[in-house]
Scaffold this motif. Structure first.
Motif, PDB file in Angstrom:
ATOM      1  N   LEU A 209     -13.593   5.003  -8.276  1.00 15.14           N
ATOM      2  CA  LEU A 209     -12.673   3.867  -8.263  1.00 15.14           C
ATOM      3  C   LEU A 209     -13.359   2.624  -8.797  1.00 15.14           C
ATOM      4  CD1 LEU A 209     -11.124   4.450  -4.704  1.00 15.14           C
ATOM      5  CD2 LEU A 209     -10.182   5.155  -6.915  1.00 15.14           C
ATOM      6  N   THR A 210     -12.618   1.838  -9.548  1.00 14.59           N
ATOM      7  CA  THR A 210     -13.140   0.540  -9.975  1.00 14.59           C
ATOM      8  C   THR A 210     -12.780  -0.476  -8.881  1.00 14.59           C
ATOM      9  OG1 THR A 210     -11.122   0.252 -11.293  1.00 14.59           O
ATOM     10  CG2 THR A 210     -13.095   1.016 -12.455  1.00 14.59           C
ATOM     11  N   PRO A 211     -13.604  -1.538  -8.725  1.00 14.15           N
ATOM     12  CA  PRO A 211     -13.464  -2.377  -7.524  1.00 14.15           C
ATOM     13  C   PRO A 211     -12.180  -3.203  -7.453  1.00 14.15           C
ATOM     14  CG  PRO A 211     -15.163  -3.240  -8.989  1.00 14.15           C
ATOM     15  CD  PRO A 211     -14.764  -1.922  -9.542  1.00 14.15           C
ATOM     16  N   ASP A 212     -11.433  -3.320  -8.586  1.00 23.84           N
ATOM     17  CA  ASP A 212     -10.153  -4.028  -8.502  1.00 23.84           C
ATOM     18  C   ASP A 212      -9.174  -3.290  -7.589  1.00 23.84           C
ATOM     19  OD1 ASP A 212     -10.460  -2.211 -10.760  1.00 23.84           O
ATOM     20  OD2 ASP A 212      -8.352  -2.620 -11.191  1.00 23.84           O
ATOM     21  N   ILE A 213      -9.500  -2.038  -7.239  1.00 19.71           N
ATOM     22  CA  ILE A 213      -8.639  -1.280  -6.316  1.00 19.71           C
ATOM     23  C   ILE A 213      -8.515  -1.997  -4.969  1.00 19.71           C
ATOM     24  CG2 ILE A 213     -10.381   0.237  -5.230  1.00 19.71           C
ATOM     25  CD1 ILE A 213      -7.016   1.492  -6.513  1.00 19.71           C
ATOM     26  N   PHE A 214      -9.557  -2.756  -4.583  1.00 18.58           N
ATOM     27  CA  PHE A 214      -9.515  -3.401  -3.264  1.00 18.58           C
ATOM     28  C   PHE A 214      -8.396  -4.443  -3.186  1.00 18.58           C
ATOM     29  CE2 PHE A 214     -14.189  -2.226  -3.214  1.00 18.58           C
ATOM     30  CZ  PHE A 214     -14.021  -1.198  -2.310  1.00 18.58           C
ATOM     31  N   GLU A 215      -8.286  -5.240  -4.256  1.00 13.48           N
ATOM     32  CA  GLU A 215      -7.218  -6.259  -4.238  1.00 13.48           C
ATOM     33  C   GLU A 215      -5.846  -5.596  -4.269  1.00 13.48           C
ATOM     34  OE1 GLU A 215      -8.211  -9.038  -7.355  1.00 13.48           O
ATOM     35  OE2 GLU A 215     -10.068  -9.385  -6.226  1.00 13.48           O
ATOM     36  N   ILE A 216      -5.762  -4.495  -4.994  1.00  9.93           N
ATOM     37  CA  ILE A 216      -4.475  -3.780  -5.027  1.00  9.93           C
ATOM     38  C   ILE A 216      -4.175  -3.219  -3.625  1.00  9.93           C
ATOM     39  CG2 ILE A 216      -3.174  -1.899  -6.097  1.00  9.93           C
ATOM     40  CD1 ILE A 216      -4.947  -2.217  -8.580  1.00  9.93           C
ATOM     41  N   LEU A 217      -5.196  -2.667  -2.977  1.00  9.75           N
ATOM     42  CA  LEU A 217      -4.989  -2.103  -1.631  1.00  9.75           C
ATOM     43  C   LEU A 217      -4.550  -3.179  -0.638  1.00  9.75           C
ATOM     44  CD1 LEU A 217      -7.942   0.442  -1.356  1.00  9.75           C
ATOM     45  CD2 LEU A 217      -5.518   0.981  -1.014  1.00  9.75           C
ATOM     46  N   GLU A 218      -5.099  -4.376  -0.807  1.00 12.18           N
ATOM     47  CA  GLU A 218      -4.699  -5.478   0.083  1.00 12.18           C
ATOM     48  C   GLU A 218      -3.212  -5.772  -0.014  1.00 12.18           C
ATOM     49  OE1 GLU A 218      -8.506  -8.430   0.723  1.00 12.18           O
ATOM     50  OE2 GLU A 218      -7.274  -8.683  -1.038  1.00 12.18           O
ATOM     51  N   ARG A 219      -2.664  -5.540  -1.209  1.00 12.20           N
ATOM     52  CA  ARG A 219      -1.240  -5.844  -1.445  1.00 12.20           C
ATOM     53  C   ARG A 219      -0.353  -4.625  -1.199  1.00 12.20           C
ATOM     54  NH1 ARG A 219      -0.593  -6.737  -7.088  1.00 12.20           N
ATOM     55  NH2 ARG A 219      -2.772  -6.577  -7.643  1.00 12.20           N
ATOM     56  N   THR A 220      -0.967  -3.467  -0.853  1.00 13.64           N
ATOM     57  CA  THR A 220      -0.188  -2.237  -0.731  1.00 13.64           C
ATOM     58  C   THR A 220       0.420  -2.107   0.666  1.00 13.64           C
ATOM     59  OG1 THR A 220      -1.607  -1.186  -2.377  1.00 13.64           O
ATOM     60  CG2 THR A 220      -0.320   0.300  -0.995  1.00 13.64           C
ATOM     61  N   GLU A 221       1.720  -1.961   0.697  1.00  9.45           N
ATOM     62  CA  GLU A 221       2.435  -1.804   1.981  1.00  9.45           C
ATOM     63  C   GLU A 221       2.264  -0.368   2.472  1.00  9.45           C
ATOM     64  OE1 GLU A 221       4.222  -4.167   3.563  1.00  9.45           O
ATOM     65  OE2 GLU A 221       3.665  -5.632   2.014  1.00  9.45           O
ATOM     66  N   PRO A 222       2.405  -0.144   3.772  1.00  8.23           N
ATOM     67  CA  PRO A 222       2.369   1.237   4.269  1.00  8.23           C
ATOM     68  C   PRO A 222       3.422   2.094   3.563  1.00  8.23           C
ATOM     69  CG  PRO A 222       2.313  -0.321   6.089  1.00  8.23           C
ATOM     70  CD  PRO A 222       2.565  -1.123   4.847  1.00  8.23           C
ATOM     71  N   GLY A 223       3.057   3.312   3.239  1.00  3.95           N
ATOM     72  CA  GLY A 223       3.977   4.203   2.524  1.00  3.95           C
ATOM     73  C   GLY A 223       4.267   5.441   3.354  1.00  3.95           C
ATOM     74  N   ARG A 224       4.098   6.613   2.756  1.00  6.10           N
ATOM     75  CA  ARG A 224       4.378   7.882   3.449  1.00  6.10           C
ATOM     76  C   ARG A 224       3.662   7.919   4.812  1.00  6.10           C
ATOM     77  NH1 ARG A 224       8.037  11.306   2.322  1.00  6.10           N
ATOM     78  NH2 ARG A 224       7.648  11.224   0.092  1.00  6.10           N
ATOM     79  N   ASN A 225       4.349   8.358   5.835  1.00  5.47           N
ATOM     80  CA  ASN A 225       3.834   8.453   7.224  1.00  5.47           C
ATOM     81  C   ASN A 225       3.417   7.096   7.800  1.00  5.47           C
ATOM     82  OD1 ASN A 225       4.104  11.221   6.978  1.00  5.47           O
ATOM     83  ND2 ASN A 225       1.965  11.528   6.394  1.00  5.47           N
ATOM     84  N   GLY A 226       3.871   6.002   7.194  1.00  2.00           N
ATOM     85  CA  GLY A 226       3.513   4.677   7.714  1.00  2.00           C
ATOM     86  C   GLY A 226       2.062   4.307   7.464  1.00  2.00           C
ATOM     87  N   GLU A 227       1.382   5.076   6.573  1.00  2.00           N
ATOM     88  CA  GLU A 227      -0.035   4.810   6.297  1.00  2.00           C
ATOM     89  C   GLU A 227      -0.196   4.105   4.950  1.00  2.00           C
ATOM     90  OE1 GLU A 227      -1.772   8.728   6.442  1.00  2.00           O
ATOM     91  OE2 GLU A 227      -2.123   8.548   8.600  1.00  2.00           O
TER      92      GLU A 227
END
Ligand code: UTP
Length: 276
Positions: A209-227
């Motif tokens: 993974l490239t480190p920009d994934i962290f900022e994307i993860l911060e903005r990612t809402e819970p999805g399947r199974n509420g995770e």
């Protein structure tokens, strides 16, 4: 830029393996005489990733102890023929550094990876899920992926073709084929309901993974199974930049399930143990 760090999210509950995982981490389950997590760290080291970061949780202390010296034990077996049984793990401990951070609430793999940000920092890194035990053909799977990273310089997920009736257990990708076994991801869905998977190309537990994934993860809402799902973040990364899916060369066993665990044990017994 070479990748040096490998993150091991090991905070999950391992519910498919209860009751054994009630008081013991799934990652310490042995395939023959070696715990799953040691196979994982060996694969990371083979790929040149020697800065190991664990995202742990409650009840996972055995993992820390495994990657440390046990003075009483070492003293006890000193000078005996049994000393060489510790050669492999001693060698790993000498070569690697180990960092630990805790995931306090288990909010999914994406959240576990985000928790690992403090140990990863701002550089590309590997992620290895130790319950997916992989044996590469000529090179380990992570080493194959590290080679590919040099070429593409973007996030890479390892994929495997799985039978249609199994796709609901995985993140599934759709992609544009770039060359044999290499796809540029255009779509991705986490655990599609039976019959609704867009392909049979399933993501397995190896990522770069490239480190920009962290900022994307911060903005990612819970999805399947509420995770918080890493696949949701990767799909966004694929749309904004590029994500490569790579059909690795080798074999994988899902050791988070009893069937996969038994298959891996038999495979290692026949192919490794009897060949010693
Ligand atoms: P899994 O869903 O396969 O593992 O998560 P699990 O939750 O431990 O097992 P089951 O499904 O209940 O049997 C994939 C990986 O992500 C980690 C797990 O430890 C595993 O390596 N994980 C998952 C975390 O570290 N934190 C989480 O919140 C969820």
């Amino acid at each position: 830029m070479d990748i040096k760090k490998c993150l091991f999210p090991v905070a999950g509950y391992g519910t498919r393996f209860l009751p054994v995982t009630k008081a013991m981490p799934k990652e310490i389950l042995p395939i023959l005489d070696k715990p799953l997590v040691q196979y994982g760290v060996e694969e990371a080291v083979e790929a040149g990733l020697k800065e190991i970061g664990f995202v742990t949780g409650r009840g996972k202390r055995a993992i820390e102890d495994h990657f440390d010296v046990s003075y009483e034990l070492e003293h006890q077996i000193q000078g005996s023929g049994k000393e060489k049984m510790l050669d492999g793990i001693r060698n790993l401990i000498e070569q690697c550094t180990f960092s630990y951070t805790r995931q306090i609430t288990m909010r999914g793999l994406g959240h576990a990876i985000l928790t690992g940000r403090t140990v990863v920092g701002d550089e590309p890194f590997g992620v290895l899920l130790a319950d997916d035990l992989c044996f590469g053909d000529e090179q380990g799977v992570l080493a194959q992926m590290a080679g590919l990273f040099k070429q593409f310089q973007c996030s890479i997920v390892a994929i495997e073709e799985v039978p249609a009736e199994e796709t609901h257990k995985y993140g599934v990708i759709v992609g544009e084929r770039l060359s044999d076994g290499i796809f540029r991801v255009t779509g991705m869905v986490e655990k599609p309901p039976p019959g609704e998977a867009p392909s049979n190309l399933a993501i397995i537990g190896r990522y770069i993974l490239t480190p920009d994934i962290f900022e994307i993860l911060e903005r990612t809402e819970p999805g399947r199974n509420g995770e918080i799902q890493i696949t949701d973040a990767l799909l966004r990364q694929a749309r904004e930049r590029c994500v490569i899916a790579y059909k690795f060369q080798g074999r994988r066993f899902d050791c988070g399930s009893v069937e996969g665990f038994v298959d891996a044990t038999n495979y290692c017994y026949e192919n490794h143990y009897l060949q010693r």
